[in-house]
Design an enzyme around this catalytic site. Structure first.
Site, PDB file in Angstrom:
ATOM      1  N   SER A   7       0.838  -1.201   0.000  1.00 14.54           N
ATOM      2  CA  SER A   7       0.000   0.000   0.000  1.00 14.54           C
ATOM      3  C   SER A   7       0.868   1.243   0.000  1.00 14.54           C
ATOM      4  CB  SER A   7      -0.899   0.005   1.236  1.00 14.54           C
ATOM      5  OG  SER A   7      -1.554   1.254   1.351  1.00 14.54           O
ATOM      6  N   HIS A  30      -1.083  -1.324  -4.307  1.00 12.96           N
ATOM      7  CA  HIS A  30      -2.388  -0.972  -3.730  1.00 12.96           C
ATOM      8  C   HIS A  30      -2.466   0.542  -3.523  1.00 12.96           C
ATOM      9  CE1 HIS A  30      -6.049  -2.119  -1.521  1.00 12.96           C
ATOM     10  NE2 HIS A  30      -5.771  -1.143  -0.679  1.00 12.96           N
ATOM     11  N   ASP A  32      -4.896   3.494  -2.024  1.00 11.06           N
ATOM     12  CA  ASP A  32      -6.045   3.810  -1.179  1.00 11.06           C
ATOM     13  C   ASP A  32      -6.572   5.207  -1.480  1.00 11.06           C
ATOM     14  OD1 ASP A  32      -6.312   1.479   0.575  1.00 11.06           O
ATOM     15  OD2 ASP A  32      -4.333   2.045   1.323  1.00 11.06           O
ATOM     16  N   MET A  34      -9.352   7.968  -0.471  1.00 11.95           N
ATOM     17  CA  MET A  34     -10.259   8.326   0.621  1.00 11.95           C
ATOM     18  C   MET A  34     -10.832   9.718   0.382  1.00 11.95           C
ATOM     19  SD  MET A  34      -7.867   7.166   3.818  1.00 11.95           S
ATOM     20  CE  MET A  34      -6.736   5.783   3.649  1.00 11.95           C
ATOM     21  N   HIS A  63      -8.377   1.019  -4.276  1.00 13.11           N
ATOM     22  CA  HIS A  63      -9.355   0.779  -3.218  1.00 13.11           C
ATOM     23  C   HIS A  63     -10.106   2.078  -2.937  1.00 13.11           C
ATOM     24  CE1 HIS A  63      -9.942  -0.437   1.314  1.00 13.11           C
ATOM     25  NE2 HIS A  63     -11.085  -0.339   0.657  1.00 13.11           N
ATOM     26  N   MET A  65     -12.348   4.091  -0.949  1.00 10.95           N
ATOM     27  CA  MET A  65     -13.020   4.310   0.334  1.00 10.95           C
ATOM     28  C   MET A  65     -13.771   5.631   0.237  1.00 10.95           C
ATOM     29  SD  MET A  65     -10.092   2.958   2.969  1.00 10.95           S
ATOM     30  CE  MET A  65      -8.697   3.113   1.853  1.00 10.95           C
ATOM     31  N   MET A 134     -11.499  -6.075   5.085  1.00  9.56           N
ATOM     32  CA  MET A 134     -10.667  -5.154   5.856  1.00  9.56           C
ATOM     33  C   MET A 134     -10.372  -5.751   7.229  1.00  9.56           C
ATOM     34  SD  MET A 134      -9.914  -2.495   4.039  1.00  9.56           S
ATOM     35  CE  MET A 134      -9.249  -1.456   5.351  1.00  9.56           C
ATOM     36  N   ASP A 172      -6.524  -6.475   4.090  1.00  8.65           N
ATOM     37  CA  ASP A 172      -5.874  -5.162   4.133  1.00  8.65           C
ATOM     38  C   ASP A 172      -5.970  -4.610   5.549  1.00  8.65           C
ATOM     39  OD1 ASP A 172      -4.961  -2.598   3.808  1.00  8.65           O
ATOM     40  OD2 ASP A 172      -6.499  -1.974   2.383  1.00  8.65           O
TER      41      ASP A 172
END
Length: 213
Positions: A7, A30, A32, A34, A63, A65, A134, A172
């Site tokens: 990540s 990965h 993330d 957000m 990913h 979120m 998660m 994760d």
């Protein structure tokens, strides 16, 4: 052999090119995303995905979120995502998000938070390329692994086996050598690791230690 997806939330963004080079032994990267609404943090978005895409041929699993993945799914595919992972707890209809990602030309994954029953994934598993459980509360890196999420991994693996589904299970959050082994034994295929990899003095060795548990 496990698939390792470091990540970049734990990377040094002042040296992104070098950080991507450091994790070249990993199969995936990965990312993330957000929005400060779905989770209480803001990370990065489309420009970072585009930048990383230019730096590597590794698989990018993005990913999301975010509260409204349907609005952004196609844009992240165009930015270079190979996988777009959305949350079942988001505001959009899961089947519409799955359709949008596929129509845009990428693979699709669905994620659940630690407090969400694993059963919510069952209805969409036959439409997925990846399922993410998660193992920390989403939003911040460096958290401790939540051991009560392990039964969900086992349950989902059993569900896949009983229904003839070959859907990789990704985990994760709080992944290190100890917790990675626990997850792999429970049925996880893809291990997302941030701090354990990027804080290591030997990143390649850290990646291989997870890969060959």
């Amino acid at each position: 052999m496990n698939i390792i997806s470091p990540s970049i939330l734990a990377a040094d963004f002042g040296n992104l090119n070098k950080e991507i080079e450091r994790i070249s032994e990993a199969q995936w990267v990965h990312i993330d995303v957000m929005d400060g609404h779905f989770v209480p943090n803001i990370s990065f978005g489309l420009p970072i995905v585009s930048a990383v895409r230019k730096l590597t041929a590794q698989v990018l699993d993005v990913h999301l979120m975010i509260s409204n993945p349907l609005i952004y799914a196609e844009r992240f595919v165009k930015a270079g995502a190979d996988f777009v992972i959305f949350h079942m707890e988001s505001d959009d209809d899961p089947k519409e998000v799955i359709r949008a990602v596929r129509n845009a030309g990428a693979k699709v994954g669905a994620a659940i938070k630690p407090g969400t029953p694993v059963e919510v994934l069952y209805d969409v598993m036959d439409s997925l390329d990846l399922a993410l459980i998660m193992t920390v509360e989403p939003g911040f890196g460096g958290q401790s692994f939540l051991f009560d999420t392990v039964p969900k991994i086992r349950a989902l693996r059993t569900f896949c086996n009983e229904n003839g589904l070959n859907v990789p299970i990704q985990v994760d959050g709080g992944i290190n050598l100890e917790t990675a082994a626990i997850c792999a034994q429970a049925g996880a295929d893809v291990l997302v690791a941030g701090s354990y990899v990027f804080a290591s003095d030997d990143v390649a060795a850290a990646v291989h230690s997870l890969m060959h548990l």
